[in-house]
Design a protein around this motif. Structure first.
Motif, PDB file in Angstrom:
ATOM      1  N   SER A 142     -34.661   9.952  -9.412  1.00 32.11           N
ATOM      2  CA  SER A 142     -34.925  10.643  -8.142  1.00 32.11           C
ATOM      3  C   SER A 142     -34.939   9.716  -6.937  1.00 32.11           C
ATOM      4  O   SER A 142     -35.159  10.175  -5.820  1.00 32.11           O
ATOM      5  CB  SER A 142     -36.253  11.407  -8.212  1.00 32.11           C
ATOM      6  OG  SER A 142     -37.340  10.516  -8.375  1.00 32.11           O
ATOM      7  N   GLN A 167     -28.427  13.701   2.559  1.00 29.51           N
ATOM      8  CA  GLN A 167     -29.439  14.722   2.813  1.00 29.51           C
ATOM      9  C   GLN A 167     -29.759  14.819   4.304  1.00 29.51           C
ATOM     10  O   GLN A 167     -29.915  15.922   4.843  1.00 29.51           O
ATOM     11  CB  GLN A 167     -30.702  14.387   2.016  1.00 29.51           C
ATOM     12  CG  GLN A 167     -31.769  15.454   2.097  1.00 29.51           C
ATOM     13  CD  GLN A 167     -32.996  15.122   1.276  1.00 29.51           C
ATOM     14  OE1 GLN A 167     -33.976  15.854   1.324  1.00 29.51           O
ATOM     15  NE2 GLN A 167     -32.981  14.036   0.531  1.00 29.51           N
ATOM     16  N   THR A 245     -44.472  13.292  -1.568  1.00 31.05           N
ATOM     17  CA  THR A 245     -45.085  14.588  -1.858  1.00 31.05           C
ATOM     18  C   THR A 245     -46.582  14.588  -1.589  1.00 31.05           C
ATOM     19  O   THR A 245     -47.123  15.532  -0.991  1.00 31.05           O
ATOM     20  CB  THR A 245     -44.820  14.983  -3.323  1.00 31.05           C
ATOM     21  OG1 THR A 245     -43.408  14.946  -3.580  1.00 31.05           O
ATOM     22  CG2 THR A 245     -45.335  16.379  -3.615  1.00 31.05           C
ATOM     23  N   GLU A 272     -36.244  16.844   0.243  1.00 33.30           N
ATOM     24  CA  GLU A 272     -36.361  17.350  -1.126  1.00 33.30           C
ATOM     25  C   GLU A 272     -37.684  16.940  -1.785  1.00 33.30           C
ATOM     26  O   GLU A 272     -38.026  17.459  -2.852  1.00 33.30           O
ATOM     27  CB  GLU A 272     -35.189  16.886  -1.988  1.00 33.30           C
ATOM     28  CG  GLU A 272     -34.776  15.428  -1.827  1.00 33.30           C
ATOM     29  CD  GLU A 272     -35.721  14.451  -2.465  1.00 33.30           C
ATOM     30  OE1 GLU A 272     -36.233  14.758  -3.561  1.00 33.30           O
ATOM     31  OE2 GLU A 272     -35.963  13.384  -1.871  1.00 33.30           O
ATOM     32  N   GLN A 275     -39.989  19.850  -2.946  1.00 29.25           N
ATOM     33  CA  GLN A 275     -39.520  20.877  -3.882  1.00 29.25           C
ATOM     34  C   GLN A 275     -40.657  21.483  -4.707  1.00 29.25           C
ATOM     35  O   GLN A 275     -40.632  22.664  -5.036  1.00 29.25           O
ATOM     36  CB  GLN A 275     -38.464  20.290  -4.821  1.00 29.25           C
ATOM     37  CG  GLN A 275     -37.141  20.005  -4.139  1.00 29.25           C
ATOM     38  CD  GLN A 275     -36.108  19.499  -5.111  1.00 29.25           C
ATOM     39  OE1 GLN A 275     -35.402  20.271  -5.756  1.00 29.25           O
ATOM     40  NE2 GLN A 275     -36.008  18.190  -5.248  1.00 29.25           N
ATOM     41  N   SER A 276     -41.652  20.674  -5.046  1.00 30.12           N
ATOM     42  CA  SER A 276     -42.754  21.166  -5.884  1.00 30.12           C
ATOM     43  C   SER A 276     -44.021  21.438  -5.079  1.00 30.12           C
ATOM     44  O   SER A 276     -45.086  21.642  -5.656  1.00 30.12           O
ATOM     45  CB  SER A 276     -43.066  20.138  -6.979  1.00 30.12           C
ATOM     46  OG  SER A 276     -43.498  18.904  -6.410  1.00 30.12           O
ATOM     47  N   HIS A 299     -36.871  23.453   2.956  1.00 24.05           N
ATOM     48  CA  HIS A 299     -36.639  22.087   2.493  1.00 24.05           C
ATOM     49  C   HIS A 299     -35.238  21.980   1.910  1.00 24.05           C
ATOM     50  O   HIS A 299     -34.656  22.972   1.464  1.00 24.05           O
ATOM     51  CB  HIS A 299     -37.679  21.646   1.459  1.00 24.05           C
ATOM     52  CG  HIS A 299     -37.591  22.356   0.129  1.00 24.05           C
ATOM     53  ND1 HIS A 299     -36.626  22.064  -0.816  1.00 24.05           N
ATOM     54  CD2 HIS A 299     -38.361  23.323  -0.417  1.00 24.05           C
ATOM     55  CE1 HIS A 299     -36.798  22.827  -1.876  1.00 24.05           C
ATOM     56  NE2 HIS A 299     -37.834  23.602  -1.664  1.00 24.05           N
ATOM     57  N   THR A 300     -34.697  20.790   1.969  1.00 25.76           N
ATOM     58  CA  THR A 300     -33.412  20.543   1.339  1.00 25.76           C
ATOM     59  C   THR A 300     -33.632  20.332  -0.155  1.00 25.76           C
ATOM     60  O   THR A 300     -34.727  19.984  -0.594  1.00 25.76           O
ATOM     61  CB  THR A 300     -32.730  19.301   1.936  1.00 25.76           C
ATOM     62  OG1 THR A 300     -33.683  18.219   1.954  1.00 25.76           O
ATOM     63  CG2 THR A 300     -32.256  19.562   3.354  1.00 25.76           C
ATOM     64  N   ALA A 301     -32.592  20.552  -0.945  1.00 24.80           N
ATOM     65  CA  ALA A 301     -32.699  20.375  -2.391  1.00 24.80           C
ATOM     66  C   ALA A 301     -31.317  20.084  -2.949  1.00 24.80           C
ATOM     67  O   ALA A 301     -30.319  20.625  -2.472  1.00 24.80           O
ATOM     68  CB  ALA A 301     -33.281  21.629  -3.051  1.00 24.80           C
TER      69      ALA A 301
END
Length: 357
Positions: A142, A167, A245, A272, A275-276, A299-301
């Motif tokens: 990641s 991104q 995050t 990204e 994401q969670s 959000h981007t992913a």
């Protein structure tokens, strides 16, 4: 789920010339951050990694049964906590004591053939420097920093996601296409966040978008109310966030405390790393509060092959797994070919959709 397939490809590349019956893959996944908050993204990635290795090792399940027919993949893992110092210490801890006593070369001489992880770019960089020193291929699952593409500094590094610059370009194009005229940017002090911010500013420089406010925030802050107050004073409602995050969680908790949320107040656009974030916030606040503070957030992913037969098959297998449960003593799981942290702080229980059990 697309990452499961890529695991198979990389494992084949790394091991197709080796004749060893048993080989170890060193791995680092963030299970908790330095404040003790559960890292759901890291837990999910560890579970995906475990699933991939189980399927490679199982020669009768109809899934890549001919892959590495004479090799059993084992792994050692540890909690990197998204921290550079912890990453170095944990990686050195995984260095086999027998290798030291044998005065053998690190890692490879003891069938330790590859390094996987950790998650964030800054810890991945220090891990990759160690991998370069000991001549071990390194896979990042990641890490997105553009600096990791420098083959002079990181010659053995490979990665699954696209670099941050791509991104940032997507974010800039999206802002333009949406017709927004201005933006505020909040970035953490780590290399991932700073790189994303810099790339975004570069991408926006050729547009007519006005960047009203740029804030750099120290990672790991316990409260970010001062950032929220600055955003409240800004005239522009669009806030682009490049942070880890855990820091996004702190920012949103501060925003909720100050009532800074809602479509008419702020438009969040995250990288990204968010994401969670929905499930992460539910672990520290009521679900209704998490929904309120995230209403309208974007959000981007990365694309992961969703909808393709390969993705659908992997997703089905993923969802059939039992709940993940690690407690003191159970991390030394010989049936799963794992050696990991055996300590009370490494306790987590969750299903694979990250709903607390």
């Amino acid at each position: 789920m697309g990452k499961l397939t890529v695991w198979f490809v990389f494992l084949t590349m790394l091991l197709h010339r080796r004749q060893c019956a048993d080989v170890y893959i060193m791995s680092l996944f963030p299970l908790y951050n330095m404040q003790g908050i559960r890292d759901s993204g890291g837990i999910q990635r560890l579970a995906a990694f475990q699933m991939a290795l189980r399927e490679v090792n199982n020669k009768t399940d109809g899934i890549y049964d001919d892959l590495l027919p004479n090799t059993t993949l084992k792994y050692k893992f540890s909690d990197s906590k998204r921290n550079e110092g912890v990453t170095v210490l944990k990686l050195l801890d995984m260095y086999d004591e027998d290798c030291k006593h044998q005065n053998a070369g690190p890692f490879q001489a003891c069938n330790q053939v590859a390094l996987v992880g950790p998650a964030s770019s800054s810890p991945t960089k220090v891990a990759s420097l160690i991998a370069k020193t000991v001549h071990v291929p390194h896979i990042g699952y990641s890490a997105t920093s553009d600096e990791l593409s420098n083959k002079k500094d990181y010659p053995l590094f490979m990665r699954l996601p696209t670099p941050d610059a791509a991104q940032s370009r997507v974010q800039a194009n999206f802002i333009v296409q949406m017709g927004w005229k201005c933006a505020n940017i909040v970035a953490g002090s780590d290399s991932y966040s700073q790189g994303g911010k810099s790339n975004l500013l570069t991408s926006l420089s050729s547009s007519e978008i006005t960047v009203d406010l740029v804030m750099n925030v120290a990672i790991g802050a316990a409260d970010l109310s001062y950032v929220v107050r600055e955003l409240e004073e800004a005239a522009c409602p669009l806030v682009v966030v490049w942070m880890q995050t855990a820091d996004i969680m702190t920012l949103l908790r501060s925003a909720h405390k100050l009532g800074f949320y809602g479509n008419s107040t702020v438009q969040w656009l995250f990288s990204e790393a968010a994401q969670s974030i929905t499930n992460d916030l539910k672990s520290v606040m009521a679900a209704s509060d998490a929904a309120a503070v995230l209403k309208g957030a974007l959000h981007t992913a990365p694309a992961n092959g969703r909808g393709t037969p390969l993705h659908s098959a992997a997703l089905s297998r993923w969802q059939k797994q039992p709940s993940t449960n690690r407690s003191r003593g159970s991390c030394l799981n010989t049936t799963d070919n794992a050696i990991g942290d055996d300590d009370p702080q490494y306790v987590y229980q969750t299903d694979h959709d990250q709903n607390p059990q």
